[in-house]
Design an enzyme around this catalytic site. Structure first.
Site, PDB file in Angstrom:
ATOM      1  N   LYS A  99       0.820  -1.217   0.000  1.00  0.00           N
ATOM      2  CA  LYS A  99       0.000   0.000   0.000  1.00  0.00           C
ATOM      3  C   LYS A  99       0.855   1.269   0.000  1.00  0.00           C
ATOM      4  O   LYS A  99       0.512   2.253  -0.647  1.00  0.00           O
ATOM      5  CB  LYS A  99      -0.945  -0.004   1.204  1.00  0.00           C
ATOM      6  CG  LYS A  99      -2.034  -1.079   1.140  1.00  0.00           C
ATOM      7  CD  LYS A  99      -3.062  -0.869   2.244  1.00  0.00           C
ATOM      8  CE  LYS A  99      -3.877  -2.110   2.547  1.00  0.00           C
ATOM      9  NZ  LYS A  99      -4.672  -2.615   1.438  1.00  0.00           N
ATOM     10  N   GLU A 129      -4.568   6.911   7.511  1.00  0.00           N
ATOM     11  CA  GLU A 129      -5.463   7.618   6.588  1.00  0.00           C
ATOM     12  C   GLU A 129      -6.584   8.274   7.368  1.00  0.00           C
ATOM     13  O   GLU A 129      -6.995   7.771   8.409  1.00  0.00           O
ATOM     14  CB  GLU A 129      -6.127   6.615   5.618  1.00  0.00           C
ATOM     15  CG  GLU A 129      -5.263   6.181   4.482  1.00  0.00           C
ATOM     16  CD  GLU A 129      -5.930   5.090   3.660  1.00  0.00           C
ATOM     17  OE1 GLU A 129      -7.096   4.754   3.921  1.00  0.00           O
ATOM     18  OE2 GLU A 129      -5.264   4.569   2.764  1.00  0.00           O
ATOM     19  N   ARG A 180      -5.194  -8.677 -10.803  1.00  0.00           N
ATOM     20  CA  ARG A 180      -5.716 -10.008 -11.157  1.00  0.00           C
ATOM     21  C   ARG A 180      -7.178  -9.885 -11.540  1.00  0.00           C
ATOM     22  O   ARG A 180      -7.739  -8.800 -11.492  1.00  0.00           O
ATOM     23  CB  ARG A 180      -5.606 -10.935  -9.941  1.00  0.00           C
ATOM     24  CG  ARG A 180      -6.300 -10.301  -8.739  1.00  0.00           C
ATOM     25  CD  ARG A 180      -6.485 -11.225  -7.592  1.00  0.00           C
ATOM     26  NE  ARG A 180      -6.763 -10.507  -6.362  1.00  0.00           N
ATOM     27  CZ  ARG A 180      -7.944 -10.034  -5.996  1.00  0.00           C
ATOM     28  NH1 ARG A 180      -8.990 -10.179  -6.789  1.00  0.00           N
ATOM     29  NH2 ARG A 180      -8.112  -9.396  -4.854  1.00  0.00           N
TER      30      ARG A 180
HETATM   31  P1  ADP Z   1      -7.585  -4.499   2.265  1.00  0.00           P
HETATM   32  O1  ADP Z   1      -6.438  -4.485   1.292  1.00  0.00           O
HETATM   33  O2  ADP Z   1      -7.204  -5.039   3.613  1.00  0.00           O
HETATM   34  O3  ADP Z   1      -8.823  -5.117   1.693  1.00  0.00           O
HETATM   35  P2  ADP Z   1      -8.443  -1.798   1.572  1.00  0.00           P
HETATM   36  O4  ADP Z   1      -7.532  -0.635   1.695  1.00  0.00           O
HETATM   37  O5  ADP Z   1      -8.712  -2.320   0.211  1.00  0.00           O
HETATM   38  O6  ADP Z   1      -7.928  -2.953   2.551  1.00  0.00           O
HETATM   39  O7  ADP Z   1      -9.843  -1.432   2.254  1.00  0.00           O
HETATM   40  C1  ADP Z   1     -10.858  -2.391   2.414  1.00  0.00           C
HETATM   41  C2  ADP Z   1     -12.167  -1.711   2.780  1.00  0.00           C
HETATM   42  O8  ADP Z   1     -12.012  -0.933   3.969  1.00  0.00           O
HETATM   43  C3  ADP Z   1     -12.702  -0.720   1.752  1.00  0.00           C
HETATM   44  O9  ADP Z   1     -13.483  -1.324   0.763  1.00  0.00           O
HETATM   45  C4  ADP Z   1     -13.521   0.205   2.629  1.00  0.00           C
HETATM   46  O10 ADP Z   1     -14.759  -0.395   2.929  1.00  0.00           O
HETATM   47  C5  ADP Z   1     -12.733   0.279   3.910  1.00  0.00           C
HETATM   48  N1  ADP Z   1     -11.790   1.421   3.945  1.00  0.00           N
HETATM   49  C6  ADP Z   1     -10.506   1.431   3.533  1.00  0.00           C
HETATM   50  N2  ADP Z   1      -9.923   2.636   3.731  1.00  0.00           N
HETATM   51  C7  ADP Z   1     -10.848   3.424   4.294  1.00  0.00           C
HETATM   52  C8  ADP Z   1     -10.862   4.797   4.761  1.00  0.00           C
HETATM   53  N3  ADP Z   1      -9.790   5.581   4.698  1.00  0.00           N
HETATM   54  N4  ADP Z   1     -12.021   5.266   5.298  1.00  0.00           N
HETATM   55  C9  ADP Z   1     -13.113   4.469   5.401  1.00  0.00           C
HETATM   56  N5  ADP Z   1     -13.161   3.194   4.988  1.00  0.00           N
HETATM   57  C10 ADP Z   1     -12.050   2.655   4.440  1.00  0.00           C
END
Ligand code: ADP
Length: 496
Positions: free
Chosen positions: A118, A202, A294
């Site tokens: 990330k 974040e 993917r």
């Molecule tokens: P992972 O790689 O663990 O799946 P992600 O960064 O893709 O994590 O985030 C997964 C989910 O978490 C997103 O679809 C959203 O629902 C929630 N999420 C991620 N970042 C934020 C944020 N900054 N604020 C609110 N919800 C978030």
């Protein structure tokens, strides 16, 4: 240009079958894998060649890179399709295949590595001017420094593991005084899960939507998007209902988000299929979340609205073909919804369930696709992911698609074990969902509305009669909007 003759599918269940179907259409032989435990599952005998991986933990079977590479050599395969999950985003697998002279139907290793972290991916996106969620993703990991950054960003904030995935190592922090403890526990979880405790912080966006864009690029420098999917309905950070198009986007915002995704593909010199995930805030601001390098679980809804076979495009790209269309020829037509059918109990905190599937069911509708890894008689165990099938429907509009999905779920009861089917039906019937007001905390916000109502004695008797005489759940399911099915309440009651 290359032409593959034989492709090994390094996966199982519904996705292995889905990929094999396209291979068959393209006159490419498929090599399927299965384990001792999976002998009776449909994918075990679906390909042209089937290989038994034996038994043992996943590291001995589907995740055993050297074993899979050896099998590729032994069976003279030209390429590997990794599906999703398993080794699909593991750079060491991509490298090992390359060394063995086997093509990976996937992106360049560099893109996979950059997007797998990330922190790295955010650095690249920042340079390219892609909107990021306000936050800190630098090198300084000192807890006092991070705490100060959190204050600067403003609470609530989200701590995320840089190497994270599947929601692991993620912590919401509401206020300053809770920061240190949350940081320690996020780092501990990240170290255990990924062997890397780097984190980033974040701004926590309240009630956002999850919007993602399907992209596809070829080796001739062409980058396309196949429009968006909305995947806001999630439980435990995992999607359970997905749809395309998103009910949240105006045409101009849709174009803007999709163009941003194409810009990301260009920045990455991307090749193959990918998904760029965004968070959409209530004011219409959107931010890059991550890119999955993917095929996604929810790709079928894009296939339905765009009329394309994404696996076929992946294979053609991997063979070096120049994709013979332009962006303006890719249209969104009608509305598609996918639901993920899980062997789990939504009324017990989504705990996985096990058992034998007595009846799968049969669709009595047009425009319905069931991508299932199981058939009647199969046993569902805890050895693999509890997702047993995906149900996808297409219709002319959103309301029509929701109504059709409700009927389609009645046609596929998956009897014999506890599933989330009725829970999914309750989501589809929820007024707020029907109004298109979807957000990532939908399931939590409406937890009470989504709970199963107990059946009265009369309803149970009526259901048994319907079951006995009609051999189907349809009668009950069509009449009742808000009940758990009778067999959930009749412990020990089974077909036969
Ligand atoms: P992972 O790689 O663990 O799946 P992600 O960064 O893709 O994590 O985030 C997964 C989910 O978490 C997103 O679809 C959203 O629902 C929630 N999420 C991620 N970042 C934020 C944020 N900054 N604020 C609110 N919800 C978030």
């Amino acid at each position: 240009m290359k032409k593959f003759k034989r492709v090994l599918i390094a996966n199982r269940g519904e996705i292995a079958i889905r990929v094999a179907k396209t291979l068959r259409e393209l006159d490419i032989e498929s090599v399927m894998l299965f384990t001792d435990e999976e002998k009776d599952l449909p994918h075990a005998s679906f390909g042209d060649i089937s290989i038994n991986l034996g038994s043992g933990p996943l590291s001995d079977t589907y995740l055993n890179i050297s074993k899979l590479v050896e099998l590729c050599k032994e069976h003279k395969v030209d390429a590997v399709h990794p599906g999703y999950g398993f080794l699909s985003e593991r750079a060491p697998f991509a490298k090992a295949l390359k060394e063995a002279g086997v093509e990976l139907i996937g992106p360049p290793t560099a893109a996979m590595e950059a997007m797998g972290d990330k922190k790295t991916s955010k650095e690249i996106m920042e340079k390219a001017g892609i909107p990021l969620i306000p936050g800190y993703h630098g090198d300084n990991q000192e807890s006092d420094f991070l705490a100060k950054e959190a204050v600067k960003i403003g609470f609530p904030i989200l701590i995320k593991a840089s190497a994270g995935g599947g929601g692991k190592g993620m912590r919401i922090v509401e206020k300053d005084s809770e920061f240190q403890e949350a940081l320690e526990s996020a780092k501990r979880e990240a170290m255990n899960a990924f062997g890397d405790d780097k984190v980033l912080i974040e701004k926590y966006i309240t009630d956002p939507r999850h919007i993602e864009v399907q992209v596809m690029s070829d080796t001739h420098g062409q980058h396309f998007h196949f429009w968006e999917r909305e995947c806001s309905i999630q439980r435990r950070y995992q999607k359970i209902v997905e749809e395309s198009p998103s009910p949240a986007l105006s045409q101009s915002l849709r174009e803007e988000i999709c163009q941003t995704a194409v810009k990301i593909s260009e920045t990455m010199n991307y090749v193959g299929a990918g998904t760029v995930e965004f968070i959409l805030d209530k004011d219409g601001s959107f931010y890059f979340l991550e890119m999955n390098t993917r095929l996604q679980v929810e790709h079928p809804i894009t296939e339905m609205v765009t009329g394309s076979d994404l696996v076929q495009l992946q294979i053609r790209v991997a063979q070096g073909e120049k994709l013979p269309f332009t962006q303006s020829e890719i249209h969104q037509n009608g509305h598609a919804i996918e639901v993920r059918i899980y062997a789990e109990n939504p009324d017990q905190d989504f705990m996985p369930s096990i058992g034998t599937i007595d009846v799968v069911g049969e669709s009595r509708l047009l425009g319905v696709r069931l991508d299932s890894g199981y058939k009647a008689g199969n046993e569902v165990t805890t050895s693999f992911d509890p997702m047993i099938a995906k149900l996808i429907v297409w219709s002319t509009g959103r309301t029509e698609a929701i109504n059709k999905m409700d009927k389609a779920l009645s046609d596929y009861p998956f009897l014999g074990l506890t599933t989330n089917r009725d829970y999914l039906k309750r989501i589809l019937k929820h007024e707020t969902f029907r109004e298109g007001v979807t957000f990532t905390h939908f399931v939590k916000t409406y937890a009470d509305d989504l709970k199963a109502r107990s059946l009265s004695r009369e309803e149970v008797i009526q259901a048994i009669l319907a079951y006995e005489f009609m051999g189907t759940t349809t009668k009950l399911a069509e009449n009742e909007a808000h009940v758990t099915t009778a067999w959930d309440q009749l412990s020990g009651f089974r077909l036969n």
